[in-house]
Design a protein around this motif. Structure first.
Motif, PDB file in Angstrom:
ATOM      1  N   TYR A 185      -0.504  -2.354   2.339  1.00 40.69           N
ATOM      2  CA  TYR A 185       0.720  -2.870   2.960  1.00 40.69           C
ATOM      3  C   TYR A 185       0.468  -4.162   3.733  1.00 40.69           C
ATOM      4  O   TYR A 185      -0.521  -4.268   4.454  1.00 40.69           O
ATOM      5  N   SER A 219       9.442  -2.314  -4.114  1.00 42.92           N
ATOM      6  CA  SER A 219      10.669  -1.993  -3.388  1.00 42.92           C
ATOM      7  C   SER A 219      11.021  -0.532  -3.594  1.00 42.92           C
ATOM      8  O   SER A 219      10.906  -0.017  -4.708  1.00 42.92           O
ATOM      9  N   ASP A 220      11.462   0.129  -2.509  1.00 38.49           N
ATOM     10  CA  ASP A 220      11.846   1.540  -2.606  1.00 38.49           C
ATOM     11  C   ASP A 220      13.358   1.699  -2.757  1.00 38.49           C
ATOM     12  O   ASP A 220      13.866   2.807  -2.832  1.00 38.49           O
ATOM     13  N   ASP A 221      14.068   0.565  -2.759  1.00 38.28           N
ATOM     14  CA  ASP A 221      15.530   0.647  -2.857  1.00 38.28           C
ATOM     15  C   ASP A 221      16.065  -0.360  -3.875  1.00 38.28           C
ATOM     16  O   ASP A 221      17.013  -1.085  -3.635  1.00 38.28           O
ATOM     17  N   TYR A 226      11.735  -5.110   0.753  1.00 40.14           N
ATOM     18  CA  TYR A 226      10.326  -5.120   0.320  1.00 40.14           C
ATOM     19  C   TYR A 226       9.602  -3.989   1.045  1.00 40.14           C
ATOM     20  O   TYR A 226       9.721  -3.865   2.261  1.00 40.14           O
ATOM     21  N   ASN A 227       8.844  -3.194   0.297  1.00 41.13           N
ATOM     22  CA  ASN A 227       8.106  -2.098   0.940  1.00 41.13           C
ATOM     23  C   ASN A 227       6.727  -2.540   1.443  1.00 41.13           C
ATOM     24  O   ASN A 227       5.960  -1.714   1.923  1.00 41.13           O
ATOM     25  N   CYS A 229       4.102  -3.473  -0.123  1.00 38.62           N
ATOM     26  CA  CYS A 229       2.944  -3.251  -0.997  1.00 38.62           C
ATOM     27  C   CYS A 229       2.548  -4.547  -1.694  1.00 38.62           C
ATOM     28  O   CYS A 229       3.400  -5.302  -2.173  1.00 38.62           O
ATOM     29  N   CYS A 328      -1.479   1.584  -1.364  1.00 39.25           N
ATOM     30  CA  CYS A 328      -0.250   1.677  -2.165  1.00 39.25           C
ATOM     31  C   CYS A 328      -0.545   2.181  -3.576  1.00 39.25           C
ATOM     32  O   CYS A 328       0.339   2.162  -4.437  1.00 39.25           O
ATOM     33  N   ARG A 331       1.734   4.588  -5.478  1.00 41.84           N
ATOM     34  CA  ARG A 331       2.988   4.046  -6.030  1.00 41.84           C
ATOM     35  C   ARG A 331       2.739   3.427  -7.407  1.00 41.84           C
ATOM     36  O   ARG A 331       3.567   3.537  -8.312  1.00 41.84           O
TER      37      ARG A 331
END
Ligand code: GDP
Ligand code: MN
Length: 338
Positions: A185, A219-221, A226-227, A229, A328, A331
């Motif tokens: 991150y 991105s988680d959405d 931005y997440n 990562c 990360c 993911r």
């Protein structure tokens, strides 16, 4: 102008399937190190280990870049270690220093606040020059025009395993643009306006986004935010033609024109990672799980018994960064279905 030690050939010979003193160079590629003269002790240790673990079997060239002229001592100490040709080049000033239109008052204010907040390198101008250079300029250096692939190597980085394969050939044969070993991150404070800038760019240029984009990695959405990562760019094996191509060129110019490399402290790691994820796409990014790699404070060690054994790795396979909370990698694993 380069040190052509031992092998007696010119950089232009370094190409597909050229035989050099018994070694086969299969890809048009180079090892690449950005270094200060003062990094010499760390630089030679890293060069030596990568030569022993990989390059002595392949004899890829090395390119060393510096914003200052390399000292004779630096060149001498490096050149006794390399198995292929080695080149040293001073970076063009306009590729290193900030553009003239940067508002120095704003930039200074940004640095002051970031330093106050205790952000690492928050007050540093040279760190910002370095990040911008690694984001948008290294692949434009005259010496690198001869090459397609590079392996970025930092002074002080450590390689823990034998590479019993040629990662450059792997990249070429599998049409990859970006290879990594560690993903983690980013510090949000350094990139506060990066994602909104990226979002504006892809709204203006949807044609550059790969149909197979790795948006879900960053991105988680679905792109709303931005997440954080990113691939840790102190290790990179990548295709410079991707950076030189239309998508990344337009992307970098767009980021550059916002001034974020100086008003904030945008790193080349999130910039490269976001571009590889969006414009390259999932199937053009590769996790080099068999390359044991250490850059303080993280180590990626192959956790698969077979890889660890065959690589004669010196790292502890039960303590790979892969499974730390700051990684990360899970993911990435879920994105590619592993
Ligand atoms: P960190 O890994 O983010 O802590 O940053 P480093 O200090 O390792 O810098 C990243 C890379 O850029 C390393 O290869 C450094 O040798 C190089 N580097 C950083 N700052 C400068 C600089 O001012 N001049 C030169 N020539 N290289 C630099
Ligand atoms: Mn470093």
């Amino acid at each position: 102008p380069g040190y052509n030690n031992n092998v007696g050939h010119d950089v232009s010979d370094v190409y597909d399937e050229v035989h050099v003193a018994g070694a086969v160079l299969r890809a048009n590629a180079t090892l690449l190190m950005l270094s200060r003269n003062s990094d010499i002790d760390a630089a030679v240790r890293t060069v030596k280990v990568l030569e022993d673990r990989f390059n002595r079997n392949y004899r890829y060239p090395w390119v060393f870049l510096n914003d200052q002229p390399f000292t004779e001592d630096f060149k001498r100490r490096v050149s006794i270690l390399t198995s292929g040709p080695v080149y040293f080049e001073k970076i063009l000033d306009e590729h290193w220093y900030h553009p003239k239109w940067i508002n120095e008052t704003l930039a200074q204010e940004g640095r002051r606040k970031m330093e106050e907040d205790g952000v690492i390198y928050g007050g540093s101008v040279s760190y910002r020059n370095m990040c911008r250079f690694n984001s948008g300029f290294f692949y434009r250096q005259p010496l690198l025009q001869n090459y397609k692939y590079y392996w970025r190597v930092e002074p002080g980085a450590h390689f823990h395993c034998d590479a019993n394969f040629d990662p450059f050939a792997f990249m070429q044969e599998n049409n990859k643009v970006y290879g990594f070993t560690i993903t983690l991150y980013e510090i949000e404070r350094t990139i506060e306006s990066l994602w909104s800038t990226v979002s504006n760019f892809i709204t203006e240029h949807p044609e550059f986004v790969s149909p197979n984009s790795a948006m879900d990695f960053i991105s988680d959405d679905e792109g709303e935010s931005y997440n954080l990562c990113h691939f840790w760019s102190n290790f990179e094996i990548a295709d410079m033609d991707f950076w030189r191509g239309p998508a990344y060129t337009a992307f970098f110019d767009y980021l550059e024109s916002s001034g974020g490399f100086y008003y904030e402290r945008w790193g080349d790691a999130p910039v490269h990672s976001i571009a590889a994820a969006l414009f390259g796409g999932t199937d053009r990014i590769h996790f080099f799980r068999e390359i044991g790699y250490e850059h303080f404070p993280a180590t990626h060690c192959p956790t698969e018994e077979e890889l660890w054994r065959l690589g004669r790795c010196t790292c502890d396979p039960t303590h790979s960064f892969d499974y730390e909370g700051e990684s990360c990698l899970w993911r990435w694993g879920s994105l590619i279905g592993q």
